[in-house]
Write a protein that holds these residues in place. Structure first.
Motif, PDB file in Angstrom:
ATOM      1  N   UNK A 241     -41.695  28.219  15.673  1.00 10.82           N
ATOM      2  CA  UNK A 241     -42.861  28.955  15.193  1.00 10.82           C
ATOM      3  C   UNK A 241     -42.485  29.965  14.121  1.00 10.82           C
ATOM      4  N   UNK A 242     -41.261  30.452  14.174  1.00 12.95           N
ATOM      5  CA  UNK A 242     -40.810  31.430  13.177  1.00 12.95           C
ATOM      6  C   UNK A 242     -40.610  30.801  11.796  1.00 12.95           C
ATOM      7  N   UNK A 243     -40.248  29.520  11.771  1.00  8.14           N
ATOM      8  CA  UNK A 243     -39.937  28.879  10.494  1.00  8.14           C
ATOM      9  C   UNK A 243     -40.977  27.844  10.082  1.00  8.14           C
ATOM     10  N   UNK A 244     -42.024  27.659  10.888  1.00  9.98           N
ATOM     11  CA  UNK A 244     -43.080  26.694  10.556  1.00  9.98           C
ATOM     12  C   UNK A 244     -44.404  27.239  11.060  1.00  9.98           C
ATOM     13  N   UNK A 245     -45.537  26.799  10.492  1.00  7.04           N
ATOM     14  CA  UNK A 245     -46.854  27.277  10.947  1.00  7.04           C
ATOM     15  C   UNK A 245     -47.096  26.948  12.415  1.00  7.04           C
TER      16      UNK A 245
END
Length: 293
Positions: A241-245
């Protein structure tokens, strides 16, 4: 979604399906939730200390409020899920739980917030409903209407699966906000939620110490497996979730339903394996469509 995020989500989906299989085979309720939380507090302590030694003292009221709220939501989620496994089949409860969260989120956005549903989102919602119908028995439901016991078992699975889905929608949004906006470490978030779960449940267990000791001897191996697999699964999702929507990660992790539907049919001997696997696939594709809404 980047390759790293996709790999994290796929690994998380496999871990998630595996720990649900362990929980279903043990049939444990609140005792298994507490035992796994205690073991998480031990197994994950070194990583949690490493990640949170400098950050925990700096957290304010908003961050701690998010952590406590996440703890409560996850606790209710575990109780609903494990109770569903006690009264129904994994291949009913698990896919409905994992598929209903995104569906309920989309419905709430349309009805409460006045958002518009795209064609892809509408088709996705229909596929989720259709997948639930297939998992519940499909056309055979009409032929089995006279079998009251089987019908009631399926309906219980649908109800508890849907209630679990409500919890999933709640903690996914809250925890996504916590790691993306509040910048709380995923490992710290999951660890603190498990640690706080222990004092919330321990007073009930200590009312009958002998029964809890017996449950510990019976369930500690399953609790240890869950203590390793469940946090690993969710921490990988939170890092994704930190690196993708979030709208991409949340639907993609529902691939775990395919693993669970197959495992439930082959390892647990639950009937209609192909039909339920098809239903799980429909829900997974439908959730993907909802992500585009």
């Amino acid at each position: 979604m980047s390759t790293l995020a996709l790999l994290l989500v796929l690994a998380a989906a496999l871990c998630h399906a595996l720990w649900n299989l362990v929980a279903k085979r043990q049939g444990g309720g609140s005792e298994l939730v507490l035992i796994s939380a205690i073991l998480v507090s031990v197994v994950w302590a070194p990583l949690a200390v490493w990640q949170g030694w400098d950050t925990l003292p700096t957290l304010g009221r908003v961050e701690w409020g998010a952590l406590v709220a996440s703890t409560v939501l996850h606790l209710v989620y575990f109780r609903c899920l494990l109770h569903g496994y006690q009264v129904s089949d994994l291949t009913v409860v698990y896919p409905v739980a994992r598929g209903s969260g995104p569906l309920l989120s989309t419905a709430g956005a349309v009805l409460v917030l006045g958002e518009r549903l795209s064609l892809a989102g509408g088709l996705g919602a229909l596929m989720v409903v259709g997948g639930v119908f297939l998992i519940a028995g499909g056309p055979a439901l009409w032929r089995q209407a006279h079998d009251a016991a089987r019908r009631e078992r399926t309906l219980r699975g649908l109800r508890w699966g849907a209630l679990t889905g409500v919890c999933i929608a709640g903690y996914t949004l809250l925890d996504g906000y916590s790691v993306k906006v509040l910048m709380i470490s995923p490992i710290v978030l999951d660890y603190v939620a498990n640690v706080l779960r222990v004092p919330m449940m321990l007073p009930v267990a200590l009312r009958d110490p002998a029964a809890f000791k017996a449950a510990w001897r019976r369930l500690w191996k399953a609790g240890l497996a869950i203590a390793v697999l469940s946090p690993a699964s969710y921490v990988m999702v939170l890092y994704a979730m930190r690196i993708a929507p979030l709208s991409h990660v949340a639907p993609a992790r529902e691939l775990s339903m395919l693993f669970a539907a197959l495992a439930g049919g082959s390892l647990l001997g639950e009937g209609d394996r192909l039909l339920r696997l098809l239903g799980a696939a429909c829900i997974a594709l439908g959730v993907m469509g909802l992500a585009l809404a």
